[in-house]
Design an enzyme around this catalytic site. Sequence first.
Site, PDB file in Angstrom:
ATOM      1  N   LYS A 240      -8.254   5.370   0.490  1.00  0.00           N
ATOM      2  CA  LYS A 240      -7.595   5.898   1.680  1.00  0.00           C
ATOM      3  C   LYS A 240      -7.551   7.432   1.679  1.00  0.00           C
ATOM      4  O   LYS A 240      -7.381   8.054   2.721  1.00  0.00           O
ATOM      5  CB  LYS A 240      -6.170   5.364   1.787  1.00  0.00           C
ATOM      6  CG  LYS A 240      -6.024   3.847   1.833  1.00  0.00           C
ATOM      7  CD  LYS A 240      -6.481   3.257   3.146  1.00  0.00           C
ATOM      8  CE  LYS A 240      -5.951   1.863   3.409  1.00  0.00           C
ATOM      9  NZ  LYS A 240      -6.293   0.851   2.412  1.00  0.00           N
TER      10      LYS A 240
HETATM   11  C1  PLP Z   1      -6.598  -0.433   2.466  1.00  0.00           C
HETATM   12  C2  PLP Z   1      -7.179  -1.092   1.272  1.00  0.00           C
HETATM   13  C3  PLP Z   1      -8.102  -2.141   1.388  1.00  0.00           C
HETATM   14  C4  PLP Z   1      -8.508  -2.727   2.710  1.00  0.00           C
HETATM   15  O1  PLP Z   1      -9.265  -1.846   3.485  1.00  0.00           O
HETATM   16  P1  PLP Z   1      -9.471  -2.127   5.054  1.00  0.00           P
HETATM   17  O2  PLP Z   1     -10.109  -0.910   5.573  1.00  0.00           O
HETATM   18  O3  PLP Z   1      -8.093  -2.359   5.611  1.00  0.00           O
HETATM   19  O4  PLP Z   1     -10.321  -3.335   5.187  1.00  0.00           O
HETATM   20  C5  PLP Z   1      -8.635  -2.671   0.230  1.00  0.00           C
HETATM   21  N1  PLP Z   1      -8.269  -2.219  -0.977  1.00  0.00           N
HETATM   22  C6  PLP Z   1      -7.393  -1.214  -1.142  1.00  0.00           C
HETATM   23  C7  PLP Z   1      -7.021  -0.787  -2.506  1.00  0.00           C
HETATM   24  C8  PLP Z   1      -6.813  -0.604  -0.024  1.00  0.00           C
HETATM   25  O5  PLP Z   1      -5.925   0.381  -0.177  1.00  0.00           O
END
Ligand code: PLP
Length: 434
Positions: free
Chosen positions: A107
């Site tokens: 993120k």
């Molecule tokens: C947000 C997140 C996901 C999922 O990603 P999306 O874009 O919502 O499909 C998977 N793994 C981790 C560690 C995340 O923080």
Amino acid sequence: MIRYHSTRDPRKTPVRFEDALLKGLAPDGGLYVPDGIPSLDPTNWLSADSLPELGVSVLRRWLEPEVPLSALESILHDALDFPCPLVQLSEDLFVLELFHGPTLSFKDFAARTMARLMQHFLRQRGERRIILVATSGDTGSAVADGFAGQDNIEVVLLYPLGKVSDVQERQLIVRRPGVRALAVRGSFDDCQRMVKEAFVDRELAHLPLSSANSINIGRLLPQSLYYLWAVRQLAQRGLDPNQVNFCVPSGNLGNLTGGVLAALMGQPVHRFLAAHNANHFFPDFLAGKVEAYEFHPTIATVSNAMDVGSPSNFERLLHLLGPERMRAWFWGTTVSDEATLERMRETHRTYGYLACPHTAVGLEALARYRAQTGDRTPLITLACAHPAKFPDAVSSALGIAVPKEEALETLWQRETQVTTVEPSLQALRQVLLS
Ligand SMILES: *Cc1c(COP(=O)(O)O)cnc(C)c1O
């Protein structure tokens, strides 16, 4: 110049990137999609020397002249200043580690880039924004960290008191300039409801409220870059950059959508694997068990950042690709908690590699895919978070304590700032108006 329109607007009324970014959701409730995708020559990524450099040569085709080249350069060099290594597990299996940013999940790529893009436009407009985020996991800390210290932007984040892990809570409440953390005496759903109510509240209408949630187009563009950087690293090892499958541990499908954008720009991808936990809507759709979007309540799992019952980026993927193309190009599966923990053990045993539960969902999915199809195209699976963020899962899977991680250790020395509030709009109003 690329413009955007809402997935729900049959007239495809175009808006600029700036407006799509600052609005997030289209006024009709749809998601912004580009009205065209720049088609790029692969030398844009195959000859790049760093991720920021790659980012500039790719994103300028999306953002110029709205974001001038010099501004884009400084935004990306500042935002993407951490490593993104491709780790080889076997001859044809690679892990792309996306967890070396400040909050240790993928993120960070999007939150840091988006914060600087927003700041760029807000400065030009002489405006400010208050970003409201309801969070139960990685988004909150990445947004708090990515937006902290941007002078035209304040962040107010809401999380459910007692319902996030100790590490996650620490990451949310360490004192950051321009960030206020609220611990809500309620559930994640209460936090989300309070945010939604605030946006339509008349008493708050004079405040420049905004959001940074995962449907913002400003998060998807940066998420396309590391797919291309992964291919660049594959080529550096002497592999054919045109032969690759990606496996994406998925929840809201934002990460996968980033990969799709990379492919539509010109990077050949043979197959995308959508690896889901017990929240099975998308694998069901791909298997033809459901025909269209359906609401599903969220199921709680050990890979909690992927706990999304009804992925909102589905609407965007459907708009970009249509169902036939999605079903031909994507392969999906749903992985239970038991299988996730077993895969963490198996990966540690076989490769000596410690995967977080989300990454393990991906590793389990790719093992199933290869067993089912026999396809041995070199495969890159995305490692979405650092295992040190999930000490409980690591200890229940492997019976070991997670190795210490510098970025998390220092959290415990930092000052914190948090206000506990009741789960009501009135409580949020008080904070916002004070
Ligand atoms: C947000 C997140 C996901 C999922 O990603 P999306 O874009 O919502 O499909 C998977 N793994 C981790 C560690 C995340 O923080």
